[in-house]
Every structure is written in C-alpha cells, then in structure tokens.
Design an enzyme around this catalytic site. Structure first.
Site, PDB file in Angstrom:
ATOM      1  N   LYS A  54      -5.742 -16.787  -1.315  1.00 47.73           N
ATOM      2  CA  LYS A  54      -4.306 -16.859  -1.579  1.00 47.73           C
ATOM      3  C   LYS A  54      -3.620 -17.787  -0.581  1.00 47.73           C
ATOM      4  O   LYS A  54      -2.783 -18.616  -0.950  1.00 47.73           O
ATOM      5  CB  LYS A  54      -3.687 -15.452  -1.514  1.00 47.73           C
ATOM      6  CG  LYS A  54      -4.028 -14.604  -2.722  1.00 47.73           C
ATOM      7  CD  LYS A  54      -3.694 -13.123  -2.530  1.00 47.73           C
ATOM      8  CE  LYS A  54      -4.192 -12.342  -3.752  1.00 47.73           C
ATOM      9  NZ  LYS A  54      -4.070 -10.878  -3.598  1.00 47.73           N
ATOM     10  N   GLN A  98      -1.844  -6.537   0.405  1.00 45.93           N
ATOM     11  CA  GLN A  98      -3.135  -6.502  -0.288  1.00 45.93           C
ATOM     12  C   GLN A  98      -3.600  -5.053  -0.459  1.00 45.93           C
ATOM     13  O   GLN A  98      -3.644  -4.290   0.506  1.00 45.93           O
ATOM     14  CB  GLN A  98      -4.164  -7.313   0.530  1.00 45.93           C
ATOM     15  CG  GLN A  98      -5.520  -7.448  -0.128  1.00 45.93           C
ATOM     16  CD  GLN A  98      -5.479  -8.283  -1.414  1.00 45.93           C
ATOM     17  OE1 GLN A  98      -4.834  -9.331  -1.469  1.00 45.93           O
ATOM     18  NE2 GLN A  98      -6.162  -7.809  -2.442  1.00 45.93           N
ATOM     19  N   ASP A 121       4.120  -9.311  -6.353  1.00 48.32           N
ATOM     20  CA  ASP A 121       3.107  -8.606  -7.150  1.00 48.32           C
ATOM     21  C   ASP A 121       3.749  -7.859  -8.318  1.00 48.32           C
ATOM     22  O   ASP A 121       3.041  -7.430  -9.235  1.00 48.32           O
ATOM     23  CB  ASP A 121       2.351  -7.599  -6.268  1.00 48.32           C
ATOM     24  CG  ASP A 121       0.956  -8.079  -5.900  1.00 48.32           C
ATOM     25  OD1 ASP A 121       0.460  -9.004  -6.567  1.00 48.32           O
ATOM     26  OD2 ASP A 121       0.370  -7.513  -4.954  1.00 48.32           O
TER      27      ASP A 121
END
Ligand code: NDP
Length: 300
Positions: A54, A98, A121
């Site tokens: 990422k 994460q 997200d």
C-alpha cells in the site's frame, strides 16, 4: 474455455493512472498533496506485506504515505491517541488501520474512532449507514473495485439478477448494497443458504466472497453469467515441487470459465483493484475534505 477473462491487473493500472494524473493536477492547481496514513499493530507477516505494498503504490501515485508500525502489545488507548492525532493532521486525508488487530483490542471501537471523512476503508459505522441509505459514503475498496469492473464490462447493471455469496461486513454486505444501488435484484447467500447451486444458477452476476477454495462449480453457473471471484486462498501445489503452494479463488476457474460469459482470474482479478480503489478513495477523501470537485468514475 468460452468466458472472457476480466483483466483486473490492467484495469487497476488504468485506475491508478487516472489517480496519478488527478494527484498531479491537485498539486499543480491547489498545492495539495493527498496523504494516506496506514497503521499496523503487531507483526502479522501477511499484514506487513499488504502495508508495504500500500505504501509503495501510494508513493507511486504521487501521494504522501505515512506508516505507523506499533508493537503488538500497544494498548487500545495508545492506538486511539494516535488516531486522534491523524484525524487532526491536515496532511493526512486517508487513515487505514490494517486488520486484524490483536485480540486485546476492540475492532469496532478502533474503526469508529477514525474521522469518517478519512475512513478510506469505508468500515466506519457512519459510512456503512450512508452506503446503506444511498448517501455519499466512503465505500469499501474491494466491493468498489468489483462494481467498477462490472460497470466497465456491462455499462448499465439495472434489472440484472445478482447473487453475492458471503455476508461479511467488508465484502459481502457492501457488495450487495452497491449492486442494489445500481438497481440489480440482489440475493445474499451464506453458509445457511439452502440449495446454494440453485440460488447461484439464477444469477446474471455472481460475486463469490467466501474464503473456500474453488467452491463455486461450473454446474452452478447460468450460461453467459459474469462471475467475480473475490476469494484468495492458498492451496498445496505439489505439481510445482514439494511444499509449494499456489493461490486460487473461491471459484473453480477451469470449470466455471467453460460456462460463464466473463470471469475474473485469481490472481490478477479483484486483488489489484482493491489497492487501486484504496488510492482512489484517498484522492476522493482529499477532494471532499478540501471542498474540491471529485474525479469522475473513481467512486459511486
Ligand atoms: P469472511 O470469512 O468474513 O466471510 C465469509 C462468508 O462466506 C460468510 O458470510 C460465510 O457465511 C460465507 N460462507 C462460508 N462458507 C460458506 C458455504 N459453504 N456456503 C455459502 N457461504 C459460505 O470472509 P471475507 O468476506 O472477509 O473474505 C472472503 C474471501 O475474500 C476470502 O477468501 C478473503 O481472503 C477474500 N478477500 C479478498 C480481498 C481482495 O482484495 N481480493 C479482500 C478481502 C477479502 P456465514 O456468515 O453464514 O458464516
């Protein structure tokens, strides 16, 4: 084999290219550089790989990448304090924690501590509610990538029968919301669904997000249907040598490709789109925070 293979890798490269172009325009026109902060707690090897990738893609798109690696014994209060700082930091437009988090942390409390506008997200309860009620939301990256591929392939999705297999909060449910938003007739199947093959056979569009290697069989598929395989499963591959493994999806690719009209491969289908959509979401978040026009076609 009859199905068209949907090249997620090439499509994702196009999306990343458009993001890169918009980021350059933002810098040149407004002096703004979008920034993505990724927070990793602990040393889970798979998570470390994802976070590295990422960060690399973020920088390649011309954005700023901020990585925060915290030890596994970090307290929830310490993590929340970091999120507070990132929420207030004007250089940070997207925040991603994460998952999974260590067991001593409450995942919902942590995710809901992210400022919703920076929740790239799309897991914050406000974004979940906004998506469900048809309001402007940050949309979870994997289902957003699937929708982009379906729109690219079919144009209009209205009226199509869609079956989503899996009802997780990160893939299945938001995928179903997005398809409903595009006026598909949506069925969500799960582990308690009776006669799954018969349900899947109704579908013009099948999205498999189950986590069971090669579960969806060719006999389940209506001829000509589009099959999006979200699954990522590692299975033994003795043909490649002892102890070797390979990645497969939730769909029996060979069997289904003989019947379907179009199919995403694993790897090279949904996976690359997820990261491209994370970059797109960071750019979208940046534009919204600054009250600037959002780039077209990079979100819903
Ligand atoms: P979850 O384990 O959270 O959810 C799996 C879903 O599948 C559940 O709703 C479960 O039903 C359902 N299910 C399990 N077994 C069956 C069965 N036999 N028949 C029908 N439904 C079943 O998984 P995720 O949604 O997080 O992920 C799904 C897959 O997608 C995984 O392989 C994951 O690795 C992959 N993935 C890929 C991404 C990418 O970027 N390509 C991103 C995220 C995930 P129930 O609710 O009843 O238990």
């Amino acid at each position: 084999m009859s199905a068209k293979i949907i090249d997620g890798k090439a499509f994702a490269a196009r999306i990343r290219g458009r993001v890169t172009e918009h980021v350059a325009n933002l810098k040149a026109g407004h002096g703004i550089t979008p920034g993505l902060a990724v927070v990793l707690v602990g040393e889970d090897p798979a998570s470390q790989v994802y976070v590295r990738s990422k960060g690399r893609h973020t920088v390649e798109a011309g954005m700023n990448s901020y990585e925060h690696r915290l030890p596994a014994d970090t307290s929830e209060a310490e993590l929340l304090a970091l999120l507070d700082r990132l929420n207030a930091d004007p250089a940070v437009h997207g925040i991603l924690v994460q998952l999974p988090l260590p067991d001593h942390m409450n995942e919902s409390s942590v995710i809901n501590a992210i400022r919703p506008e920076k929740d790239v997200d799309g897991f914050h309860i406000l974004n979940v509610g906004r998506l469900a009620t048809g309001q402007k939301a940050m949309v979870p990256c994997t289902p957003l990538g699937c929708l982009m591929m379906l729109r690219d392939l079919h144009g209009e999705l209205s009226g199509r029968e869609a079956v989503v297999i899996g009802r997780s909060n990160i893939v299945g449910k938001p995928m179903a919301q997005l398809l409903l938003g595009d006026s598909c007739t949506v069925t969500i199947a799960h582990s308690r669904t009776r006669d799954l093959p018969a349900v899947v056979r109704r579908a013009d569009i099948v999205v498999a997000a189950v986590g069971r290697p090669q579960m969806v069989r060719g006999e389940w598929i209506r001829p000509g249907a589009t099959v999006i395989d979200v699954g990522i499963n590692r299975i033994p591959a003795p043909e490649r040598g002892s102890g070797k493994t390979r990645l497969v999806g939730d769909v029996d690719f060979e069997g289904v490709a003989g019947v379907a009209g179009a199919i995403t491969p694993v790897p090279g289908g949904v996976g690359p789109m997820t990261i491209a959509c994370l970059l797109a979401n960071t750019l979208t978040a940046c534009c919204r925070i600054h009250g600037l026009a959002e780039p077209e076609g990079l979100t819903v």
